[in-house]
Design an enzyme around this catalytic site. Structure first.
Site, mmCIF file in Angstrom:
data_model
loop_
_atom_site.group_PDB
_atom_site.id
_atom_site.type_symbol
_atom_site.label_atom_id
_atom_site.label_comp_id
_atom_site.label_asym_id
_atom_site.label_seq_id
_atom_site.Cartn_x
_atom_site.Cartn_y
_atom_site.Cartn_z
ATOM 1 N N GLY A 1 -2.865 0.636 -2.579
ATOM 2 C CA GLY A 1 -1.632 0.146 -3.178
ATOM 3 C C GLY A 1 -1.063 -1.033 -2.418
ATOM 4 O O GLY A 1 -0.652 -2.042 -3.007
ATOM 5 N N HIS A 2 -1.028 -0.935 -1.078
ATOM 6 C CA HIS A 2 -0.552 -2.054 -0.269
ATOM 7 C C HIS A 2 -1.459 -3.279 -0.443
ATOM 8 O O HIS A 2 -0.972 -4.411 -0.554
ATOM 9 C CB HIS A 2 -0.547 -1.680 1.221
ATOM 10 C CG HIS A 2 0.412 -0.592 1.580
ATOM 11 N ND1 HIS A 2 -0.008 0.676 1.890
ATOM 12 C CD2 HIS A 2 1.760 -0.588 1.681
ATOM 13 C CE1 HIS A 2 1.051 1.417 2.183
ATOM 14 N NE2 HIS A 2 2.135 0.680 2.066
#
Length: 285
Positions: free
Chosen positions: A36-37
């Site tokens: 996600g990051h």
């Protein structure tokens, strides 16, 4: 990739980038990075010439009974992942460098700080607004990218930037999910196996709300559908289910006439999971 542990170092790095006529994007994180990051980093790279990532576990956004000391950390792995994404610089200050001694100023967006997650976590969004403002002032990016999973946070930061005339653009990026639908989060690793098995109920409940809206159901119908699915997660305690205007976060009633966001907070033991989905009236969006 430059690793900067001081404000002076990151400012000098960004200043050199500016001398070359290049734009800068910032991705603020608390580390323990996951896909996600990294998707935020890629979005940032598509919008600017150089990407700066900050890694800082911000103590001012944690309450007295929250998980600051146990928040997962793996800086060496984080740096390897960021280098693989072509990040130009990483800002990794410690608490003393970030806040100094005797600091007493803070930033707050009252209308959005005291509702929803803010009501459950008093002081949380004041800590978020303050540290994000400091990061903007230290790095001075042209844009910053945040995940839509933290929907209230994103709304608050957008309003703060607008209200305070901060000279940058805020980009939101869609939630990245595991194969079973669970929103990616650094806190997921702290779930026990049985809790992890039940956690995808959050995403299923959002899909249930979407199905209700698609056939013209009311906000109350959507709320009922969400809670019914969440009840299947017997190890989870539902902290909040909120259906709000997707832009203003105002309360909604009756049938949907404009986009809404369903916001969830479910606690599994000491781990608080949040999730969200924007739902459009009469569509499967």
């Amino acid at each position: 990739m430059k690793i900067c542990t001081t404000k002076k170092a990151i400012r000098e790095e960004v200043r050199e980038t500016r001398r070359k006529g290049l734009s800068v994007a910032l991705v603020p994180t608390m580390g323990f990075l996951h896909e996600g990051h990294l998707s935020l980093v890629r979005e940032a790279a598509s919008q600017a010439d150089r990407v700066v990532v900050s890694i800082f576990v911000n103590p001012t956004q944690f309450g007295p009974n929250e998980d600051l000391s146990s928040y997962p950390r793996d800086p060496e792995r984080d740096l390897k992942l960021l280098q693989g994404e072509g990040v130009a610089a990483v800002f990794m200050p410690d608490v003393g460098e970030m806040y100094g001694v005797g600091g007493d100023a803070f930033v707050e967006v009252p209308g959005l700080s005291g509702i929803l997650q803010g009501a459950l976590r008093p002081g949380h969004f004041r800590g978020v607004a303050t540290v994000v403002t400091k990061l903007f002032n230290i790095v001075g990016p042209d844009i910053a990218v945040f995940g839509e999973k933290d929907y209230q946070q994103l709304a608050l930061i957008r309003q703060m930037v607008r209200d305070l005339d901060m000279p940058l653009e805020i980009f939101g990026h869609p939630t990245v999910r595991e194969v079973d639908g669970l929103a990616m989060s650094s806190r997921n690793v702290r779930l026990e196996p049985e809790q992890r098995a039940e956690a995808p109920a959050l995403n299923r409940s959002l899909l249930a709300a979407d199905n209700v809206a698609r056939i013209g159901g009311t906000v109350a119908d959507m709320d009922e559908a969400v809670r019914k699915v969440l009840s299947e997660a017997t190890l989870g305690k539902v902290e909040s289910v909120d259906i709000r205007d997707a832009e203003t976060l105002e309360k909604l009633e009756g049938a949907l006439t404009r986009p809404a966001v369903v916001l969830l907070a479910v606690r599994f033991g000491k781990v608080l999971l949040i999730d969200q989905k924007v739902i459009h009236p009469g569509t499967k969006g």
